[in-house]
Design an enzyme around this catalytic site. Structure first.
Site, mmCIF file in Angstrom:
data_model
loop_
_atom_site.group_PDB
_atom_site.id
_atom_site.type_symbol
_atom_site.label_atom_id
_atom_site.label_comp_id
_atom_site.label_asym_id
_atom_site.label_seq_id
_atom_site.Cartn_x
_atom_site.Cartn_y
_atom_site.Cartn_z
ATOM 1 C CE LYS A 101 -3.405 -1.203 -0.588
ATOM 2 N NZ LYS A 101 -3.791 -2.019 -1.782
ATOM 3 C CB THR A 120 -1.103 -0.188 -8.245
ATOM 4 O OG1 THR A 120 -1.289 -1.200 -7.246
ATOM 5 C CG2 THR A 120 -1.874 -0.554 -9.496
ATOM 6 C CD1 TRP A 121 0.954 6.559 -9.795
ATOM 7 C CD2 TRP A 121 1.200 7.216 -7.670
ATOM 8 N NE1 TRP A 121 0.947 7.931 -9.768
ATOM 9 C CE2 TRP A 121 1.087 8.341 -8.484
ATOM 10 C CE3 TRP A 121 1.366 7.380 -6.285
ATOM 11 C CZ2 TRP A 121 1.148 9.640 -7.954
ATOM 12 C CZ3 TRP A 121 1.418 8.659 -5.763
ATOM 13 C CH2 TRP A 121 1.309 9.778 -6.595
ATOM 14 C CG HIS A 169 4.334 -6.293 -1.164
ATOM 15 N ND1 HIS A 169 4.399 -5.025 -1.693
ATOM 16 C CD2 HIS A 169 3.072 -6.730 -1.394
ATOM 17 C CE1 HIS A 169 3.220 -4.734 -2.249
ATOM 18 N NE2 HIS A 169 2.413 -5.737 -2.083
ATOM 19 C CB SER A 198 -3.526 2.680 2.363
ATOM 20 O OG SER A 198 -3.763 2.068 1.121
ATOM 21 C CE1 TYR A 249 0.456 6.787 -2.846
ATOM 22 C CE2 TYR A 249 0.306 8.953 -1.824
ATOM 23 C CZ TYR A 249 -0.300 7.896 -2.461
ATOM 24 O OH TYR A 249 -1.645 7.930 -2.720
ATOM 25 C CG PHE A 277 -6.230 8.653 -7.349
ATOM 26 C CD1 PHE A 277 -5.854 7.466 -6.737
ATOM 27 C CD2 PHE A 277 -7.532 9.103 -7.177
ATOM 28 C CE1 PHE A 277 -6.757 6.733 -5.960
ATOM 29 C CE2 PHE A 277 -8.440 8.374 -6.411
ATOM 30 C CZ PHE A 277 -8.050 7.194 -5.801
ATOM 31 C CG MET A 325 -7.538 2.761 -8.241
ATOM 32 S SD MET A 325 -5.869 3.408 -8.134
ATOM 33 C CE MET A 325 -5.016 2.151 -9.065
HETATM 34 S S1 PPS Z 1 -0.690 -3.061 -3.216
HETATM 35 O O1 PPS Z 1 -1.900 -3.903 -2.964
HETATM 36 O O2 PPS Z 1 0.302 -3.226 -2.147
HETATM 37 O O3 PPS Z 1 -0.131 -3.292 -4.548
HETATM 38 O O4 PPS Z 1 -1.242 -1.573 -3.123
HETATM 39 P P1 PPS Z 1 -0.479 -0.267 -3.604
HETATM 40 O O5 PPS Z 1 -0.665 -0.098 -5.046
HETATM 41 O O6 PPS Z 1 0.911 -0.249 -3.062
HETATM 42 O O7 PPS Z 1 -1.228 0.873 -2.813
HETATM 43 C C1 PPS Z 1 -2.545 1.298 -3.087
HETATM 44 C C2 PPS Z 1 -2.635 2.718 -2.600
HETATM 45 O O8 PPS Z 1 -2.011 3.575 -3.579
HETATM 46 C C3 PPS Z 1 -2.987 4.489 -4.054
HETATM 47 N N1 PPS Z 1 -2.750 4.808 -5.454
HETATM 48 C C4 PPS Z 1 -2.487 6.039 -5.894
HETATM 49 N N2 PPS Z 1 -2.300 7.196 -5.230
HETATM 50 C C5 PPS Z 1 -2.061 8.302 -5.986
HETATM 51 N N3 PPS Z 1 -1.996 8.301 -7.328
HETATM 52 C C6 PPS Z 1 -2.174 7.163 -8.034
HETATM 53 N N4 PPS Z 1 -2.116 7.177 -9.361
HETATM 54 C C7 PPS Z 1 -2.420 5.961 -7.300
HETATM 55 N N5 PPS Z 1 -2.630 4.675 -7.653
HETATM 56 C C8 PPS Z 1 -2.838 3.990 -6.520
HETATM 57 C C9 PPS Z 1 -4.315 3.771 -3.811
HETATM 58 O O9 PPS Z 1 -5.396 4.652 -3.888
HETATM 59 C C10 PPS Z 1 -4.063 3.203 -2.433
HETATM 60 O O10 PPS Z 1 -4.000 4.210 -1.422
HETATM 61 P P2 PPS Z 1 -5.270 4.669 -0.556
HETATM 62 O O11 PPS Z 1 -4.708 5.628 0.465
HETATM 63 O O12 PPS Z 1 -5.829 3.444 0.081
HETATM 64 O O13 PPS Z 1 -6.209 5.338 -1.496
#
Ligand code: PPS
Length: 301
Positions: A53, A57-58, A114, A144, A199, A235, A262
């Protein structure tokens, strides 16, 4: 990793935590631990290493967009978890393991993990593979992670927020201690080719951080390609993109009625979740664990 059948009889259930070489992991990983640890890395493999988290994915989407020179159609060829497989995934919820998926990739292979640096299969360390680490401030990270546990039916039960927060502080959750994880990778960057990205920095200035990633990968983007990477990794765009928002997974795995994958994508959302007492307790413990390190996270106070 292919999406499973959306079936009540798919064998999907929440796992317990098992400690593997000192790291608590969902029990499904154990069955594949030897395959994970003995996978053969290639010198041009790139790992995206994150505590869960923290922005995995970003960064996966940013890297794929960079590799595809900003061509968004090419990045829509498959869900993100197939384009950039998750090394240690192995669960009845999925038809193939992360290791099998990685073995089928064409080079240069981009791989999500991870695992802490010390537990990354030694072949990646011996081959000196590049690693992009994404780190997120602990408070937003734990919030998250809590909501992710609620919706992800192949993670252990989170309990209440209060209970989950305490387990996070004690490192008694999947992939272990956030504190050890980030200190471990921060130290590793002194001797290994690691790009350490925060981040909060991507959020503040995506263009600047994307250029750092491209440079690290040895890629040059023209202005049009760069604009495409910036835009398509927003996002708001990724939230609506089925290839990044995990809506191709059935609700038996990710129940997005409970919480979206998301979810908010913000910095400072922890202020909506922590009580004043929880925050004071967290800060005191944080200072004890992180105080001696020169790693600086923003937006936590
Ligand atoms: S995982 O399951 O570990 O792969 O999850 P991970 O991708 O690391 O984390 C998901 C959180 O990242 C946020 N997220 C983003 N934030 C900003 N911009 C973009 N483009 C973006 N893409 C994913 C996602 O919303 C999760 O955070 P939270 O705080 O729960 O919204």
């Amino acid at each position: 990793m292919q999406a499973p059948e959306d079936s009540a009889n798919s064998g999907i259930c929440r796992p317990v935590l098992e400690v593997v070489e000192g790291i608590p992991l969902p029990s499904w990983i154990l069955t594949n631990w030897t395959e994970i640890q003995t996978i053969q890395a290639k010198p041009d493999d790139v790992l995206i290493a994150t505590y869960p988290k923290a922005g995995t994915t970003w960064m996966q989407e940013i890297v794929d967009l960079i590799m595809m020179n900003g061509d968004v159609q090419k990045c829509r060829r498959a869900p993100i978890f197939e384009r950039i497989p998750f090394l240690e995934i192995c669960s009845p919820a999925f038809q193939s393991t992360g290791v099998d998926q990685v073995k089928k990739l064409q080079s240069p292979r981009i791989i999500k993990t991870h695992l802490p640096f010390q537990k990354v299969p030694k072949s990646f360390r011996e081959q000196n593979c590049k690693v992009i680490v994404v780190a997120r401030n602990a408070k937003d990270n734990v919030v998250s992670y809590f909501h992710f546990h609620r919706m992800n039916q192949v993670m252990p039960e989170p309990g209440t927020w209060e209970e989950f927060l305490q387990m996070f502080i004690e490192g008694q959750i999947s992939w272990g201690s956030w504190y050890d994880y980030n200190l471990d990778w921060w130290e590793a960057r002194k001797k290994h080719p690691i790009l350490f990205i925060f981040y909060e920095d991507i959020k503040e200035n995506p263009r600047r951080e994307i250029l750092k990633v491209a440079d690290f990968l040895g890629k040059t983007l023209d202005e049009k390609a760069l604009e495409s990477v910036v835009h398509n990794s927003l996002f708001s765009v990724m939230k609506e993109n089925p290839m990044t928002n995990y809506t191709t997974l059935p609700y038996t795995v990710f129940n997005q009625d409970i919480s979206k994958f998301m979810r908010k994508g913000e910095v400072g959302d922890w202020k909506n979740q922590f009580t004043v007492a929880q925050n004071e307790h967290f800060d005191k413990d944080y200072a004890e664990k992180m105080g001696k390190s020169d790693i600086v996270f923003r937006e936590v106070l």
